[in-house]
Design an enzyme around this catalytic site. Structure first.
Site, short mmCIF file in Angstrom:
data_model
loop_
_atom_site.label_atom_id
_atom_site.label_comp_id
_atom_site.label_asym_id
_atom_site.label_seq_id
_atom_site.Cartn_x
_atom_site.Cartn_y
_atom_site.Cartn_z
N ASP A 27 0.81 -1.23 0.00
CA ASP A 27 0.00 0.00 0.00
C ASP A 27 0.84 1.28 0.00
O ASP A 27 0.58 2.21 0.78
CB ASP A 27 -0.92 0.03 1.23
N GLU A 197 -11.05 -0.56 -3.60
CA GLU A 197 -10.37 0.14 -2.50
C GLU A 197 -9.17 0.89 -3.07
O GLU A 197 -9.00 0.98 -4.28
CB GLU A 197 -9.91 -0.88 -1.44
#
Length: 304
Positions: A27, A197
């Site tokens: 991420d 997401e």
């Protein structure tokens, strides 16, 4: 693994070999702070062990230096576990780091998206408000995966959301409280088709490129898609994927950030899973060239 080949036109730098740093990370968000390239990732581990953030900086995109524990769960009074998806920004000489914690599954649980502050890019960061900034499900979006973006007019936005829904909020000048849109609302839903997401916003030549992750983060089909709009609030109509698995290189490529090193020198920073790994937390940080076509489309990224 050989280093990325330097382009003959001199447009792009010679990058570190992928993965660019050792260890399990995911991420990533990237910024340029104080003349250095910075990457802020999730420490990829089971949620009860995922309790701190490291960061990495580079002078040249080739050699990366690790700064350990820029933010630790001990400095976040409301967090218990599952820190992930840090998103940094600088404003008025201070550094703000948005993150999610506790992986809440309903409004009955405590957690969500927080904000920390520091005087330097390397921290140490400390919790800024003593509670989550966003702690509820609005428009069905799980409060995870924040991405902060300051537009050319100085307006600060925070994009976020999991469970297939994406919201955007305005941040006030203090960067630690939420503002309102013209209609008086605080939370605007902007979910594009197939969004899952990991939102990310890029502005280039007056256009807003909104990107996100599709697929399941623990599987091989995790990927990145994008949309374009003339406004930071959309509407965002999906164009297509720009990053996905390569059976010869890696799987699970997604949840990314970007670096603009020059006027038309762009890089995508993302995580992926090596072909030798099956554990969903075994993810590594990678950096590759991101290019645009003459008509403004993002070209598919070639993983190296």
């Amino acid at each position: 693994m050989a280093k990325h080949e330097k382009r003959t036109d001199g447009k792009h730098a010679q990058l570190a070999p992928n993965p660019i740093v050792p260890g399990w990370y995911a991420d990533p968000e990237a910024r340029i702070f104080e003349g250095r390239y910075w990457i802020y990732p999730t420490y990829s581990a089971p949620y009860d062990e995922q309790t701190f953030f490291d960061a990495f900086y580079s002078e040249d995109l080739a050699k990366w230096t690790k700064v350990e524990r820029i933010l630790d769960i001990d400095r976040i009074p409301w967090a218990k576990r599952a820190l992930w998806a840090p998103s940094p920004i600088e404003r008025n000489g201070r550094y703000y780091l948005y993150f999610c914690a506790n992986d809440i599954q309903s409004d009955d649980e405590y957690g969500g998206i927080g904000v920390a502050v520091a005087d330097k890019p390397e921290g140490p960061f400390r919790d800024a408000i003593g509670k989550p900034l966003i702690d509820r499900f609005h428009h069905g979006a799980q409060p995870i995966d924040p991405h902060v973006f300051i537009d050319d007019d100085g307006t600060a936005y925070l994009y976020y959301g999991g469970w297939g829904r994406c919201n955007v909020v305005k941040l006030n000048e203090d960067m630690i409280s939420l503002g309102r849109f013209e209609d008086g609302s605080t939370y605007a839903e902007i979910t594009p088709d197939q969004y899952v997401e990991g939102p990310c916003m890029v502005k280039r030549k007056g256009l807003y490129y909104f990107m996100w992750a599709e697929g399941g983060w623990g599987g091989p089909d995790y990927s990145v898609a994008y949309a374009c709009a003339s406004s930071p609030l959309g509407p965002f109509e999906r164009v297509g994927k720009i990053l996905e698995q390569d059976p010869d290189v890696a799987t699970g490529a997604g949840h990314h950030g970007f670096i603009q090193a020059g006027e038309e020198e762009w890089y995508i920073v993302y995580h992926r899973r090596p072909l030798t790994e099956t554990d969903r937390n075994h993810r590594v940080l990678c950096l590759d060239v991101m290019e645009f076509s003459e008509d403004g489309r993002i070209l598919p990224v070639k993983m190296t």
